[in-house]
Design a protein around this motif. Structure first.
Motif, mmCIF file in Angstrom:
data_model
loop_
_atom_site.group_PDB
_atom_site.id
_atom_site.type_symbol
_atom_site.label_atom_id
_atom_site.label_comp_id
_atom_site.label_asym_id
_atom_site.label_seq_id
_atom_site.Cartn_x
_atom_site.Cartn_y
_atom_site.Cartn_z
ATOM 1 N N ASP A 65 -48.089 24.461 -11.849
ATOM 2 C CA ASP A 65 -49.004 23.555 -12.548
ATOM 3 C C ASP A 65 -49.264 24.090 -13.959
ATOM 4 O O ASP A 65 -49.689 25.227 -14.140
ATOM 5 C CB ASP A 65 -50.319 23.479 -11.768
ATOM 6 C CG ASP A 65 -51.306 22.478 -12.356
ATOM 7 O OD1 ASP A 65 -51.205 22.137 -13.544
ATOM 8 O OD2 ASP A 65 -52.205 22.040 -11.604
ATOM 9 N N GLN A 85 -44.969 23.653 -21.518
ATOM 10 C CA GLN A 85 -44.305 22.360 -21.574
ATOM 11 C C GLN A 85 -42.866 22.497 -22.060
ATOM 12 O O GLN A 85 -41.929 21.960 -21.446
ATOM 13 C CB GLN A 85 -45.096 21.449 -22.512
ATOM 14 C CG GLN A 85 -44.646 20.008 -22.558
ATOM 15 C CD GLN A 85 -45.556 19.196 -23.477
ATOM 16 O OE1 GLN A 85 -46.027 19.691 -24.503
ATOM 17 N NE2 GLN A 85 -45.820 17.951 -23.105
ATOM 18 N N GLU A 121 -54.425 17.278 -21.022
ATOM 19 C CA GLU A 121 -53.831 16.148 -20.301
ATOM 20 C C GLU A 121 -53.424 15.054 -21.275
ATOM 21 O O GLU A 121 -52.412 14.368 -21.068
ATOM 22 C CB GLU A 121 -54.809 15.616 -19.260
ATOM 23 C CG GLU A 121 -54.968 16.543 -18.067
ATOM 24 C CD GLU A 121 -55.978 16.038 -17.056
ATOM 25 O OE1 GLU A 121 -55.870 16.433 -15.876
ATOM 26 O OE2 GLU A 121 -56.880 15.249 -17.440
ATOM 27 N N LEU A 136 -46.917 16.757 -17.197
ATOM 28 C CA LEU A 136 -47.614 17.054 -15.946
ATOM 29 C C LEU A 136 -47.210 16.048 -14.867
ATOM 30 O O LEU A 136 -46.963 16.425 -13.712
ATOM 31 C CB LEU A 136 -49.122 17.022 -16.159
ATOM 32 C CG LEU A 136 -49.712 18.160 -17.004
ATOM 33 C CD1 LEU A 136 -51.158 17.863 -17.376
ATOM 34 C CD2 LEU A 136 -49.623 19.498 -16.251
ATOM 35 N N TYR A 167 -47.936 17.175 -11.358
ATOM 36 C CA TYR A 167 -49.200 17.872 -11.531
ATOM 37 C C TYR A 167 -50.280 17.025 -12.193
ATOM 38 O O TYR A 167 -51.318 17.559 -12.585
ATOM 39 C CB TYR A 167 -48.986 19.162 -12.343
ATOM 40 C CG TYR A 167 -48.105 20.151 -11.643
ATOM 41 C CD1 TYR A 167 -48.500 20.735 -10.440
ATOM 42 C CD2 TYR A 167 -46.860 20.519 -12.156
ATOM 43 C CE1 TYR A 167 -47.697 21.643 -9.783
ATOM 44 C CE2 TYR A 167 -46.051 21.442 -11.515
ATOM 45 C CZ TYR A 167 -46.463 21.986 -10.324
ATOM 46 O OH TYR A 167 -45.668 22.897 -9.670
#
Length: 289
Positions: free
Chosen positions: A109, A200, A276, A283, A288
């Protein structure tokens, strides 16, 4: 030469944990230090980042293959496992330089990885840790690495970044895998965003590159699934390595689940919301969101 096993993953995603469990199996070895990025970067020091293109593999392939073979012979091992997080930014290069290698891609995550990375980014200098890695610097590269190290220490001291973990800190130096645009990133983003963007870039580039590698050379491991059932997860990895009969002699009992899901609480709701927004698609891609 035996088939090397390359563990690929973003920082703080369980790469150390997995390497330690797998190398506890009989006949499996690794280097006596955390990472060997100095070795991977040999012949490519003109690049100040870790995204070494595959086109450069031919110039150092024989050197890298010899390094792995020497480690195998020195330890009288069957399999050499290697983990350097920056490899996640140069999978095509590694796949070309080591055409017999297999890859284990472990992912976690991104918010948990981010919170953990932030704690490491400006940690105090650890001389013993550094000296373990320096032993494996190619001698001809040592002056360049020493110069870069001293410059980094000066920047940390003069900027006040050393020993600071403030979430909104714009750090003056980079820790861990370096994307091509790392200088722009550290100029434009606070620490929490830097750590998240690093995660990322690592997972996206790894996943995309490994999709182009033969399927029988790649195993994907979800950190959360692995720590929930480390016996089954380790057995799966050992089967992939061709040594599935050695599970009982591995140190699988060291695996813990205590860090799963802590990132969101450590970061706080405001930071989680920003991250987010910044990388929700990534994600979601990896399950996630």
């Amino acid at each position: 030469m035996s088939q090397p096993i390359i563990i690929v993953g973003a920082p703080r995603s369980g790469t150390n944990m997995l390497r330690d469990v797998l190398t506890s199996a009989p006949g499996v070895t690794t280097w006596p230090c955390d990472e060997i990025n100095f070795v991977w970067k040999h012949g490519n020091l003109d690049l100040d980042h870790d995204e070494v293109p595959a086109s450069r593999a031919d110039r150092t392939a024989s050197y890298l293959q010899s390094v792995f073979e020497r480690r195998r012979r020195r330890d009288n091992a069957e399999i050499v496992v290697e983990k350097t997080c920056a490899t996640s930014l140069r999978v095509p290069f590694v796949a070309r330089a080591l055409p017999d290698a297999k890859f284990i891609f472990i992912r976690r995550d991104g918010l948990d990885a981010t919170a953990s990375t932030m704690k490491r980014w400006n940690a105090e200098f650890d001389l013993a840790y550094t000296l373990k890695k320096v032993r494996f610097v190619p001698p001809t590269d040592l002056p360049r690495h020493l110069r870069d190290f001293l410059a980094k220490r000066v920047r940390q001291r003069t900027s006040g970044d050393a020993r600071s973990d403030a979430n909104d800190l714009k750090v003056s130096t980079w820790w861990g895998p370096r994307p091509q645009d790392f200088r722009e990133l550290q100029r434009d983003h606070p620490l929490e965003e830097l750590a998240f963007i690093q995660w990322q870039r690592c997972v996206v580039q790894s996943a995309d590159a490994l999709a182009a590698v033969d399927a029988d050379r790649v195993l994907e491991v979800r950190y959360e699934d692995y720590v929930a059932d480390p016996v089954a997860g380790t057995q799966r990895c050992l089967d992939f390595m061709g040594i599935g009969d050695r599970l009982e002699r591995t140190e699988v009992g060291q695996v813990m689940t205590s860090s799963v899901g802590k990132g969101r609480s450590q970061l706080g709701p405001d930071a989680v919301s920003r991250l987010e927004t910044l990388g929700g698609a990534t994600l979601s891609r990896f399950g996630y969101a």
